[in-house]
Design a protein around this motif. Structure first.
Motif, PDB file in Angstrom:
ATOM      1  N   MET A 131       0.836  -1.180   0.000  1.00  0.00           N
ATOM      2  CA  MET A 131       0.000   0.000   0.000  1.00  0.00           C
ATOM      3  C   MET A 131       0.886   1.250   0.000  1.00  0.00           C
ATOM      4  SD  MET A 131      -2.738   1.140   2.884  1.00  0.00           S
ATOM      5  CE  MET A 131      -4.275   1.632   2.205  1.00  0.00           C
ATOM      6  N   ALA A 132       0.501   2.238  -0.761  1.00  0.00           N
ATOM      7  CA  ALA A 132       1.250   3.495  -0.841  1.00  0.00           C
ATOM      8  C   ALA A 132       1.027   4.318   0.425  1.00  0.00           C
ATOM      9  CB  ALA A 132       0.799   4.284  -2.053  1.00  0.00           C
ATOM     10  N   SER A 133       2.033   5.065   0.798  1.00  0.00           N
ATOM     11  CA  SER A 133       1.888   5.906   1.989  1.00  0.00           C
ATOM     12  C   SER A 133       1.079   7.159   1.653  1.00  0.00           C
ATOM     13  CB  SER A 133       3.253   6.278   2.543  1.00  0.00           C
ATOM     14  OG  SER A 133       3.939   7.092   1.632  1.00  0.00           O
ATOM     15  N   ILE A 134       0.488   7.737   2.679  1.00  0.00           N
ATOM     16  CA  ILE A 134      -0.269   8.971   2.542  1.00  0.00           C
ATOM     17  C   ILE A 134       0.670  10.104   2.924  1.00  0.00           C
ATOM     18  CG2 ILE A 134      -2.246  10.308   3.366  1.00  0.00           C
ATOM     19  CD1 ILE A 134      -3.533   7.568   4.072  1.00  0.00           C
ATOM     20  N   ARG A 135       0.941  10.977   1.981  1.00  0.00           N
ATOM     21  CA  ARG A 135       1.840  12.102   2.242  1.00  0.00           C
ATOM     22  C   ARG A 135       1.017  13.362   2.430  1.00  0.00           C
ATOM     23  NH1 ARG A 135       5.792  13.289  -1.767  1.00  0.00           N
ATOM     24  NH2 ARG A 135       4.077  13.155  -3.197  1.00  0.00           N
ATOM     25  N   TYR A 136       1.411  14.180   3.408  1.00  0.00           N
ATOM     26  CA  TYR A 136       0.718  15.430   3.663  1.00  0.00           C
ATOM     27  C   TYR A 136       1.686  16.423   4.301  1.00  0.00           C
ATOM     28  CZ  TYR A 136       0.313  13.669   8.481  1.00  0.00           C
ATOM     29  OH  TYR A 136       0.584  13.173   9.729  1.00  0.00           O
TER      30      TYR A 136
ATOM     31  N   ALA B 130       2.023   8.850   6.404  1.00  0.00           N
ATOM     32  CA  ALA B 130       1.396   7.790   7.190  1.00  0.00           C
ATOM     33  C   ALA B 130       1.292   6.560   6.299  1.00  0.00           C
ATOM     34  CB  ALA B 130       0.026   8.223   7.673  1.00  0.00           C
ATOM     35  N   THR B 131       1.415   5.399   6.892  1.00  0.00           N
ATOM     36  CA  THR B 131       1.399   4.166   6.100  1.00  0.00           C
ATOM     37  C   THR B 131       0.003   3.646   5.813  1.00  0.00           C
ATOM     38  OG1 THR B 131       1.677   2.848   8.108  1.00  0.00           O
ATOM     39  CG2 THR B 131       3.680   3.447   6.894  1.00  0.00           C
ATOM     40  N   SER B 132      -1.008   4.157   6.531  1.00  0.00           N
ATOM     41  CA  SER B 132      -2.383   3.709   6.302  1.00  0.00           C
ATOM     42  C   SER B 132      -3.355   4.844   6.624  1.00  0.00           C
ATOM     43  CB  SER B 132      -2.708   2.509   7.187  1.00  0.00           C
ATOM     44  OG  SER B 132      -2.750   2.902   8.551  1.00  0.00           O
ATOM     45  N   GLU B 133      -4.584   4.657   6.232  1.00  0.00           N
ATOM     46  CA  GLU B 133      -5.613   5.649   6.522  1.00  0.00           C
ATOM     47  C   GLU B 133      -5.821   5.793   8.028  1.00  0.00           C
ATOM     48  OE1 GLU B 133     -10.340   6.436   5.637  1.00  0.00           O
ATOM     49  OE2 GLU B 133      -9.319   4.864   4.566  1.00  0.00           O
TER      50      GLU B 133
END
Length: 67
Positions: A1-6, A22-25
């Protein structure tokens, strides 16, 4: 799963923001909820941003250079 970048910063017009991921939602939601400001407009989060030259840099010395 792709990481969430912010990105997160201390105010809406911050010149330098912290890049986060973050690695997950669930991890993303937990990080946002655990890092709440004590008052409105003291911090924000948004889509990831990159370094760039600000358009106001030609007239305002506070915005000059790559940030």
């Amino acid at each position: 799963m792709a990481s969430i970048r912010y990105s997160r910063g201390v105010k809406r017009n911050a010149k330098i923001v912290e890049q986060c991921s973050a690695t997950s939602e669930d991890e993303f939601i937990n990080k946002i909820l655990a890092d709440m400001a004590s008052a409105k407009y003291q911090q924000f989060f948004c889509a990831p941003v990159r370094k760039s030259v600000h358009p106001k840099g030609a007239k305002d010395s506070g915005y000059q250079g790559e940030k």
